[in-house]
Design a protein around this motif. Structure first.
Motif, PDB file in Angstrom:
ATOM      1  N   LEU A 146      54.138  38.477  36.409  1.00 27.10           N
ATOM      2  CA  LEU A 146      54.162  39.755  35.532  1.00 27.10           C
ATOM      3  C   LEU A 146      52.771  40.504  35.523  1.00 27.10           C
ATOM      4  N   GLY A 147      51.600  39.534  35.540  1.00 26.03           N
ATOM      5  CA  GLY A 147      50.312  40.231  35.954  1.00 26.03           C
ATOM      6  C   GLY A 147      50.039  41.106  36.962  1.00 26.03           C
ATOM      7  N   ARG A 148      50.515  40.708  38.133  1.00 30.91           N
ATOM      8  CA  ARG A 148      50.705  41.233  39.568  1.00 30.91           C
ATOM      9  C   ARG A 148      51.076  42.490  39.314  1.00 30.91           C
ATOM     10  N   CYS A 149      52.542  42.588  38.581  1.00 28.73           N
ATOM     11  CA  CYS A 149      53.381  43.871  38.513  1.00 28.73           C
ATOM     12  C   CYS A 149      52.437  44.892  37.510  1.00 28.73           C
ATOM     13  N   LEU A 150      51.870  44.316  36.530  1.00 24.82           N
ATOM     14  CA  LEU A 150      51.311  45.108  35.849  1.00 24.82           C
ATOM     15  C   LEU A 150      50.023  45.877  36.264  1.00 24.82           C
ATOM     16  N   LEU A 151      49.404  44.990  37.236  1.00 20.41           N
ATOM     17  CA  LEU A 151      48.364  45.605  38.033  1.00 20.41           C
ATOM     18  C   LEU A 151      48.809  46.535  39.166  1.00 20.41           C
ATOM     19  N   ALA A 152      49.985  46.298  39.525  1.00 19.29           N
ATOM     20  CA  ALA A 152      50.451  47.363  40.358  1.00 19.29           C
ATOM     21  C   ALA A 152      50.823  48.655  39.836  1.00 19.29           C
ATOM     22  N   HIS A 153      50.508  48.920  38.741  1.00 21.27           N
ATOM     23  CA  HIS A 153      51.021  49.843  37.653  1.00 21.27           C
ATOM     24  C   HIS A 153      49.553  50.540  37.324  1.00 21.27           C
ATOM     25  N   THR A 154      48.508  49.870  37.764  1.00 20.50           N
ATOM     26  CA  THR A 154      47.130  50.341  37.191  1.00 20.50           C
ATOM     27  C   THR A 154      46.220  50.930  38.267  1.00 20.50           C
ATOM     28  N   THR A 155      45.298  51.984  37.915  1.00 22.03           N
ATOM     29  CA  THR A 155      44.840  52.562  39.034  1.00 22.03           C
ATOM     30  C   THR A 155      43.300  51.664  38.893  1.00 22.03           C
ATOM     31  N   VAL A 156      42.691  51.225  37.759  1.00 18.26           N
ATOM     32  CA  VAL A 156      41.664  50.416  37.499  1.00 18.26           C
ATOM     33  C   VAL A 156      41.648  49.401  36.274  1.00 18.26           C
ATOM     34  N   LEU A 157      41.546  48.048  36.425  1.00 19.87           N
ATOM     35  CA  LEU A 157      41.511  47.121  35.308  1.00 19.87           C
ATOM     36  C   LEU A 157      39.993  46.979  34.864  1.00 19.87           C
ATOM     37  N   ILE A 158      40.105  47.042  33.670  1.00 25.44           N
ATOM     38  CA  ILE A 158      38.826  46.818  32.814  1.00 25.44           C
ATOM     39  C   ILE A 158      38.780  45.330  32.354  1.00 25.44           C
ATOM     40  N   ALA A 159      37.741  44.699  32.715  1.00 26.41           N
ATOM     41  CA  ALA A 159      37.702  43.101  32.115  1.00 26.41           C
ATOM     42  C   ALA A 159      36.560  43.218  31.175  1.00 26.41           C
ATOM     43  N   PRO A 160      36.892  42.872  30.008  1.00 30.57           N
ATOM     44  CA  PRO A 160      35.570  42.868  28.916  1.00 30.57           C
ATOM     45  C   PRO A 160      34.527  41.940  29.185  1.00 30.57           C
ATOM     46  N   SER A 161      34.719  41.001  30.272  1.00 31.75           N
ATOM     47  CA  SER A 161      33.647  39.925  30.645  1.00 31.75           C
ATOM     48  C   SER A 161      33.774  39.420  32.130  1.00 31.75           C
ATOM     49  N   ALA A 162      32.649  38.842  32.502  1.00 27.59           N
ATOM     50  CA  ALA A 162      32.682  38.450  34.138  1.00 27.59           C
ATOM     51  C   ALA A 162      33.869  37.265  33.974  1.00 27.59           C
ATOM     52  N   LYS A 163      33.835  36.553  32.962  1.00 20.67           N
ATOM     53  CA  LYS A 163      34.872  35.726  32.574  1.00 20.67           C
ATOM     54  C   LYS A 163      36.147  35.930  33.104  1.00 20.67           C
ATOM     55  N   THR A 164      36.631  37.229  32.396  1.00 16.04           N
ATOM     56  CA  THR A 164      38.170  37.849  32.608  1.00 16.04           C
ATOM     57  C   THR A 164      38.392  38.338  33.887  1.00 16.04           C
ATOM     58  N   ALA A 165      37.012  38.976  34.615  1.00 17.53           N
ATOM     59  CA  ALA A 165      37.361  39.347  35.897  1.00 17.53           C
ATOM     60  C   ALA A 165      37.621  38.152  36.831  1.00 17.53           C
ATOM     61  N   ALA A 166      37.020  37.139  36.620  1.00 14.47           N
ATOM     62  CA  ALA A 166      37.388  36.201  37.666  1.00 14.47           C
ATOM     63  C   ALA A 166      38.572  35.582  37.374  1.00 14.47           C
ATOM     64  N   MET A 167      39.071  35.517  36.167  1.00 11.52           N
ATOM     65  CA  MET A 167      40.563  35.094  35.708  1.00 11.52           C
ATOM     66  C   MET A 167      41.665  35.975  36.227  1.00 11.52           C
ATOM     67  N   MET A 168      41.292  37.299  36.474  1.00 10.06           N
ATOM     68  CA  MET A 168      42.232  38.079  36.817  1.00 10.06           C
ATOM     69  C   MET A 168      42.103  38.436  38.455  1.00 10.06           C
ATOM     70  N   ALA A 169      41.069  37.917  38.930  1.00  7.75           N
ATOM     71  CA  ALA A 169      41.181  38.479  40.511  1.00  7.75           C
ATOM     72  C   ALA A 169      42.062  38.218  41.360  1.00  7.75           C
ATOM     73  N   ALA A 170      42.850  36.899  41.187  1.00  3.18           N
ATOM     74  CA  ALA A 170      43.957  36.381  41.947  1.00  3.18           C
ATOM     75  C   ALA A 170      45.011  37.431  41.823  1.00  3.18           C
ATOM     76  N   MET A 171      45.371  38.094  40.515  1.00  2.00           N
ATOM     77  CA  MET A 171      46.422  39.067  40.346  1.00  2.00           C
ATOM     78  C   MET A 171      46.145  40.291  40.840  1.00  2.00           C
ATOM     79  N   ALA A 172      44.815  40.689  40.834  1.00  3.06           N
ATOM     80  CA  ALA A 172      44.605  42.000  41.174  1.00  3.06           C
ATOM     81  C   ALA A 172      44.997  42.931  42.324  1.00  3.06           C
ATOM     82  N   GLY A 173      44.849  41.902  43.412  1.00  2.00           N
ATOM     83  CA  GLY A 173      45.351  42.438  44.727  1.00  2.00           C
ATOM     84  C   GLY A 173      44.418  43.819  45.404  1.00  2.00           C
ATOM     85  N   ARG A 174      44.754  44.778  45.156  1.00  6.16           N
ATOM     86  CA  ARG A 174      44.053  45.860  45.730  1.00  6.16           C
ATOM     87  C   ARG A 174      43.564  46.723  44.464  1.00  6.16           C
TER      88      ARG A 174
END
Length: 413
Positions: free
Chosen positions: A156-184
């Motif tokens: 679901l996370g990968r699908c949500l990010l496929a609909h997203t131009t840019v993802l904002i992470a409110p911390s470096a922790k969240t950015a690391a957590m979401m990196a595997a889902m983010a793709g491009r």
């Protein structure tokens, strides 16, 4: 700039998402941008403000369930903050019209799914609305704890990010957590700022008197839910350690709506129930009095994506103590917060030091206030507007489909 913000959390909700959304919208409007906030509102049309959507309160929960109505007026950017019915509607609406979309990832859905049954239910709804080809077996796996649920939430996370131009992470922790889902999908780390409070009022004396706390008693404060994902047992066990050194110490837990009986049972087991003040949520304009009343903020959660209360406490000159190694760095200056291992002995020892060591307290307070001043609302606004302006044009129609992974039969279409 015309911006539609979309949130399934109403601004009056006593939680971090509503605080972050309210702060962002207020800063943008003050700077002259045309912002409409689409969020749950009253059923009555006459009582709803522009952008609010009819909604119903959810039993035993502090939020409302809104109809999945997308924005209706032309906008330059759609900024989505949640993945409920409103958030999903905003993502789909933007994708079909070619409007650039920003998604802020406020909540660790994988961690929270173990404690909130509505998250798997909402995930199933979101996945189906966004085109995931889930079969009955996928929905069954989503409804039960384990690797199957985690795999579907990741899909679901990968699908949500496929609909997203840019993802904002409110911390470096969240950015690391979401990196595997983010793709491009690019990720921008952009914490929510905290306003520097007004000059001290007489809140400390008044609130302590109302709670029956002595003026010279050491007071620990915890702000937020008392539910299991916030780790209240570690908080109470560490407080018991503090009381061995400081028998007059008190613990104020502000924001406990659910699990109150369970918290009191734990406090009784640790022998600290007589020193515990378990308070329900209060309006945001009254939270600051509790920061002023306390001596240390104790933060035992490891599931927060940002921990807004940390910066809020630091703005009030309150030292914080944490156990989450990934939230140790303060936004703004890169200085670090006092950190302990997540054990009662280690965290209790840190709390005791912050209550008694004057030089340590003074340094922590100084660094916290400096970080709040450095990561100001003006700096955050400038970064956010620059991000909006840099968004590339998007072709109208269906979003790009992320590549399937081995063993993943769920595809976003």
């Amino acid at each position: 700039m015309r911006i539609a913000h979309v949130s399934d959390s109403h601004l009056t909700n006593p939680e971090g998402v509503a605080t972050s959304v309210g702060t962002t919208v207020a800063l943008l409007r003050a700077a002259g941008h045309r912002v409409v906030l689409h969020c749950p509102g009253p059923l009555s049309r006459r009582r709803r403000r522009p952008g609010e959507v009819p909604s119903l309160s959810v039993p035993t929960r502090p939020y409302r369930l809104a109809l999945p109505r997308p924005p209706s007026a032309p906008v330059d950017v759609v900024h989505v903050h949640t993945t409920g019915p409103l958030g999903v509607a905003g993502l789909r609406w933007a994708a079909t019209r070619g409007v650039p979309t920003v998604l802020t990832w406020h909540t660790d859905l994988v961690a929270y799914a173990a404690h909130y049954p509505e998250i798997p239910i909402g995930a199933a709804y979101a996945g189906l609305r966004l085109g995931l080809r889930w079969r009955a077996g996928d929905l069954w796996a989503l409804a039960h704890p384990g690797p199957g649920r985690q795999a579907r939430l990741a899909a679901l996370g990968r699908c949500l990010l496929a609909h997203t131009t840019v993802l904002i992470a409110p911390s470096a922790k969240t950015a690391a957590m979401m990196a595997a889902m983010a793709g491009r999908t690019p990720i921008a780390v952009l914490p929510t700022p905290t306003a520097v409070p007004h000059a001290d009022a007489d809140d400390r004396r008044r609130l302590r008197a109302r709670l029956g706390i002595a003026a010279d008693a050491p007071v620990l404060l915890a702000v937020g839910r008392a539910t299991p994902e916030k780790n209240p047992e570690l908080l109470l066990a560490a407080f018991a350690q503090v009381r061995r050194e400081l028998p007059a110490a008190r613990l104020v837990l502000l924001g406990a709506r659910r699990h109150r009986l369970a918290v009191r049972r734990m406090a009784r087991r640790y022998g600290v129930v007589d020193a515990l003040h378990l308070l329900r949520p209060v309006p945001r304009d009254r939270v600051g009095a509790h920061y002023r009343m306390a001596d240390v903020l104790a933060f035992t959660s490891t599931t927060d994506t940002q921990g807004l209360v940390l910066s809020e406490a630091e703005a009030y000159g309150l030292p914080v103590a944490i156990v989450d190694t990934q939230l140790v760095e303060r936004p703004g200056t890169g200085t670090t917060r006092p950190l302990a291992e997540p054990t009662a002995a280690a965290f209790g020892a840190l709390l005791t030091r912050l209550l008694t060591a004057r030089e340590l307290r003074a340094g922590v307070i100084r660094d916290g206030r400096a970080a709040v001043a450095a990561w100001s609302g003006e700096r955050y606004l400038a970064e956010l507007v620059k991000l909006y302006a840099s968004l590339p044009p998007v072709s109208a129609g269906r979003p790009a489909t992320p590549k399937a992974r081995r063993g993943d039969t769920s595809h976003c279409s």
